[in-house]
Write a protein that holds these residues in place. Structure first.
Motif, PDB file in Angstrom:
ATOM      1  N   ARG A 144      21.307  88.442  26.242  1.00 15.89           N
ATOM      2  CA  ARG A 144      20.945  88.011  28.003  1.00 15.89           C
ATOM      3  C   ARG A 144      22.445  87.337  28.189  1.00 15.89           C
ATOM      4  N   HIS A 145      22.957  87.783  29.421  1.00 11.54           N
ATOM      5  CA  HIS A 145      24.347  87.165  29.745  1.00 11.54           C
ATOM      6  C   HIS A 145      24.088  86.647  31.132  1.00 11.54           C
ATOM      7  N   THR A 146      24.995  85.519  31.100  1.00  8.08           N
ATOM      8  CA  THR A 146      24.983  84.794  32.105  1.00  8.08           C
ATOM      9  C   THR A 146      26.302  85.049  32.928  1.00  8.08           C
ATOM     10  N   ILE A 147      26.247  85.574  34.272  1.00  7.34           N
ATOM     11  CA  ILE A 147      27.444  86.149  35.056  1.00  7.34           C
ATOM     12  C   ILE A 147      27.967  85.124  36.059  1.00  7.34           C
ATOM     13  N   ASP A 148      29.269  84.929  36.221  1.00  3.72           N
ATOM     14  CA  ASP A 148      29.768  84.044  37.162  1.00  3.72           C
ATOM     15  C   ASP A 148      30.080  84.630  38.403  1.00  3.72           C
ATOM     16  N   GLU A 149      30.522  83.850  39.698  1.00  3.54           N
ATOM     17  CA  GLU A 149      30.469  84.793  41.146  1.00  3.54           C
ATOM     18  C   GLU A 149      31.644  85.867  41.028  1.00  3.54           C
ATOM     19  N   ASN A 150      32.329  85.869  39.997  1.00  2.00           N
ATOM     20  CA  ASN A 150      33.369  86.928  40.008  1.00  2.00           C
ATOM     21  C   ASN A 150      32.934  88.195  39.123  1.00  2.00           C
ATOM     22  N   GLY A 151      31.616  87.935  38.293  1.00  2.00           N
ATOM     23  CA  GLY A 151      31.219  89.124  37.646  1.00  2.00           C
ATOM     24  C   GLY A 151      31.589  88.946  36.231  1.00  2.00           C
ATOM     25  N   ILE A 153      31.323  87.388  32.358  1.00  2.00           N
ATOM     26  CA  ILE A 153      30.274  87.017  31.490  1.00  2.00           C
ATOM     27  C   ILE A 153      30.696  85.407  30.994  1.00  2.00           C
ATOM     28  N   THR A 154      29.899  84.377  31.270  1.00  2.00           N
ATOM     29  CA  THR A 154      30.481  83.068  31.025  1.00  2.00           C
ATOM     30  C   THR A 154      29.568  82.528  29.562  1.00  2.00           C
ATOM     31  N   ARG A 155      28.492  83.214  29.614  1.00  2.55           N
ATOM     32  CA  ARG A 155      27.708  82.770  28.087  1.00  2.55           C
ATOM     33  C   ARG A 155      26.798  84.228  27.883  1.00  2.55           C
ATOM     34  N   SER A 156      26.820  84.132  26.354  1.00  2.00           N
ATOM     35  CA  SER A 156      25.675  85.329  25.857  1.00  2.00           C
ATOM     36  C   SER A 156      24.719  84.506  25.092  1.00  2.00           C
ATOM     37  N   ASP A 157      23.495  84.630  25.272  1.00  2.00           N
ATOM     38  CA  ASP A 157      22.374  84.469  24.272  1.00  2.00           C
ATOM     39  C   ASP A 157      21.517  85.569  23.854  1.00  2.00           C
ATOM     40  N   LEU A 158      20.810  85.410  22.485  1.00  2.00           N
ATOM     41  CA  LEU A 158      20.133  86.380  22.052  1.00  2.00           C
ATOM     42  C   LEU A 158      18.727  86.104  22.681  1.00  2.00           C
ATOM     43  N   VAL A 159      17.991  87.414  22.854  1.00  2.00           N
ATOM     44  CA  VAL A 159      16.780  87.422  23.515  1.00  2.00           C
ATOM     45  C   VAL A 159      15.949  86.997  22.447  1.00  2.00           C
ATOM     46  N   THR A 160      15.180  86.026  22.409  1.00  2.00           N
ATOM     47  CA  THR A 160      14.046  85.499  21.334  1.00  2.00           C
ATOM     48  C   THR A 160      12.935  86.270  20.917  1.00  2.00           C
ATOM     49  N   SER A 161      12.415  86.050  20.094  1.00  4.76           N
ATOM     50  CA  SER A 161      11.265  86.810  19.495  1.00  4.76           C
ATOM     51  C   SER A 161      10.134  86.450  20.603  1.00  4.76           C
ATOM     52  N   GLY A 162      10.190  85.352  21.195  1.00  5.69           N
ATOM     53  CA  GLY A 162       9.167  84.959  22.145  1.00  5.69           C
ATOM     54  C   GLY A 162       9.360  85.556  23.385  1.00  5.69           C
ATOM     55  N   GLU A 163      10.517  85.823  24.023  1.00  9.12           N
ATOM     56  CA  GLU A 163      10.901  86.456  25.060  1.00  9.12           C
ATOM     57  C   GLU A 163      10.493  87.948  24.955  1.00  9.12           C
ATOM     58  N   GLN A 164      10.565  88.462  23.637  1.00 12.42           N
ATOM     59  CA  GLN A 164      10.448  89.908  23.371  1.00 12.42           C
ATOM     60  C   GLN A 164       8.987  90.100  23.597  1.00 12.42           C
ATOM     61  N   GLU A 165       8.075  89.010  23.213  1.00 18.73           N
ATOM     62  CA  GLU A 165       6.760  89.247  22.889  1.00 18.73           C
ATOM     63  C   GLU A 165       6.126  89.187  24.331  1.00 18.73           C
ATOM     64  N   PHE A 166       6.820  88.381  25.354  1.00 22.31           N
ATOM     65  CA  PHE A 166       6.387  88.330  26.559  1.00 22.31           C
ATOM     66  C   PHE A 166       6.673  89.555  27.288  1.00 22.31           C
ATOM     67  N   VAL A 199       5.069  82.104  33.448  1.00 23.71           N
ATOM     68  CA  VAL A 199       6.210  81.847  32.485  1.00 23.71           C
ATOM     69  C   VAL A 199       6.999  80.589  32.959  1.00 23.71           C
ATOM     70  N   ASP A 200       7.506  79.690  31.960  1.00 29.21           N
ATOM     71  CA  ASP A 200       8.384  78.756  32.252  1.00 29.21           C
ATOM     72  C   ASP A 200       9.697  79.347  32.663  1.00 29.21           C
ATOM     73  N   ALA A 201       9.836  79.078  33.985  1.00 27.18           N
ATOM     74  CA  ALA A 201      11.002  79.927  34.437  1.00 27.18           C
ATOM     75  C   ALA A 201      12.347  79.258  33.959  1.00 27.18           C
ATOM     76  N   ARG A 202      13.395  80.265  33.613  1.00 25.64           N
ATOM     77  CA  ARG A 202      14.624  80.063  33.037  1.00 25.64           C
ATOM     78  C   ARG A 202      15.366  79.057  33.974  1.00 25.64           C
ATOM     79  N   ILE A 203      15.351  78.937  35.273  1.00 27.76           N
ATOM     80  CA  ILE A 203      15.975  78.182  36.010  1.00 27.76           C
ATOM     81  C   ILE A 203      15.462  76.907  36.635  1.00 27.76           C
ATOM     82  N   SER A 204      14.128  76.791  36.853  1.00 29.26           N
ATOM     83  CA  SER A 204      13.583  75.631  37.229  1.00 29.26           C
ATOM     84  C   SER A 204      12.989  74.964  36.158  1.00 29.26           C
ATOM     85  N   GLY A 205      12.580  75.707  35.054  1.00 29.94           N
ATOM     86  CA  GLY A 205      12.006  74.991  33.844  1.00 29.94           C
ATOM     87  C   GLY A 205      10.568  74.818  34.172  1.00 29.94           C
TER      88      GLY A 205
END
Length: 291
Positions: A144-151, A153-166, A199-205
């Motif tokens: 999963r990639h976080t993209i800044d306003e210029n396009g 990539i500022t951060r990359s994270d592995l998609v967890t097993s729980g997210e895959q199961e969802f 789901v517990d939303a990624r932005i709001s929590g």
């Protein structure tokens, strides 16, 4: 009947379920039409950003118990919701309680007894077995990639097993809701496959209903499709509006009526109707109406 599947682990907590209500009308006429809102309800009720309750079994008893719990929590937020529901000893109702607090926790209430779980389901056992047959391996992205306003990539994270199961569970329940092979009277279904996902939303929590949009895939019906809108503020719930036929359904969380057919002629009028009647702020995929 019902099928709701839930999960709680340190990285994610979610519930996915159908909306179809069993009804004697099915036996009389077999009329469960794909957009027949009379027989649908939110079986997953978000009571706050930290708490959601799902139910299976006697609809009237379960729905009343969840509404009563919501009132009790408004007076005393320290109530243990799982213990409170178990204390009602509803013999023909099962509950799932999802807590999104410092720890993400899932509780199952069956026969008036409470147990904690990481994965659980309630509802029709035969449909659960069909779901297991329909589940497919995860085929989505592994990062999963976080993209800044210029396009960039500022951060990359592995998609967890729980997210895959969802994703896997969501796809399987949607497939089950559409599956008619060998099922004379299916007990799990949703309006045009619009299963309910929280789901517990990624932005709001916070726990949130998820949105969905489906466009027409047919050149002879270019303006087809529907949008599933979500209200995740004080008055929670979902709304489903079909572009062709101007048909819509509003499913408020904790509403007096579980599902209300809309008379709105446009999507914007539909959104306004939900706001006026139920205080809902529906957001999601929209389109520009033709002049």
């Amino acid at each position: 009947m019902t099928l709701v599947v839930a999960h709680a682990s340190p990285d994610i907590c979610f519930m996915v379920g159908d909306t179809l209500l069993s009804h004697e009308h099915f036996q009389l006429k077999g009329d469960i039409g794909p957009i027949n809102g009379e027989f649908h309800s939110l079986k997953i009720q978000i009571l706050s950003g930290e708490l959601a309750v799902a139910f299976a079994g006697n609809f009237d008893a379960a729905y009343s118990a969840v509404a009563a719990l919501k009132l009790e929590l408004s007076d005393d937020s320290t109530i243990d919701s799982a213990v409170w529901l178990a204390s009602k000893k509803l013999a023909d109702v099962d509950f799932l309680v999802l807590k999104n607090e410092e720890k993400k926790q899932l509780f199952v209430i069956e026969h008036g007894e409470v147990r904690q779980a990481t994965d659980a389901h309630i509802g029709d056992g035969e449909e659960w077995n069909r779901l297991l047959q329909l589940k497919q391996p995860y085929k989505g992205a592994l990062e999963r990639h976080t993209i800044d306003e210029n396009g960039g990539i500022t951060r990359s994270d592995l998609v967890t097993s729980g997210e895959q199961e969802f994703d896997v569970v969501s796809d399987a329940i949607e497939a089950l809701s559409r599956d008619r092979v060998g099922r004379k009277q299916p007990t799990v279904g949703a309006i045009s496959g619009c299963v309910v996902r929280i789901v517990d939303a990624r932005i709001s929590g916070q726990l949130e209903y998820l949105q969905a949009v489906e466009a027409s895939n047919f050149p002879w019906e270019p303006a087809g499709g529907f949008t599933l809108l979500a209200s995740n503020e004080l008055s929670r719930g979902i709304g489903i509006f079909f572009r062709v036929g101007r048909k819509g359904f509003i499913l408020p969380a904790g509403g007096t009526l579980p599902c209300v057919a809309s008379t709105a002629e446009t999507l914007q009028a539909f959104i306004e109707e939900a706001r006026v009647k139920f205080g809902m702020k529906l957001t999601g995929g929209t389109w520009v109406e033709p002049a």
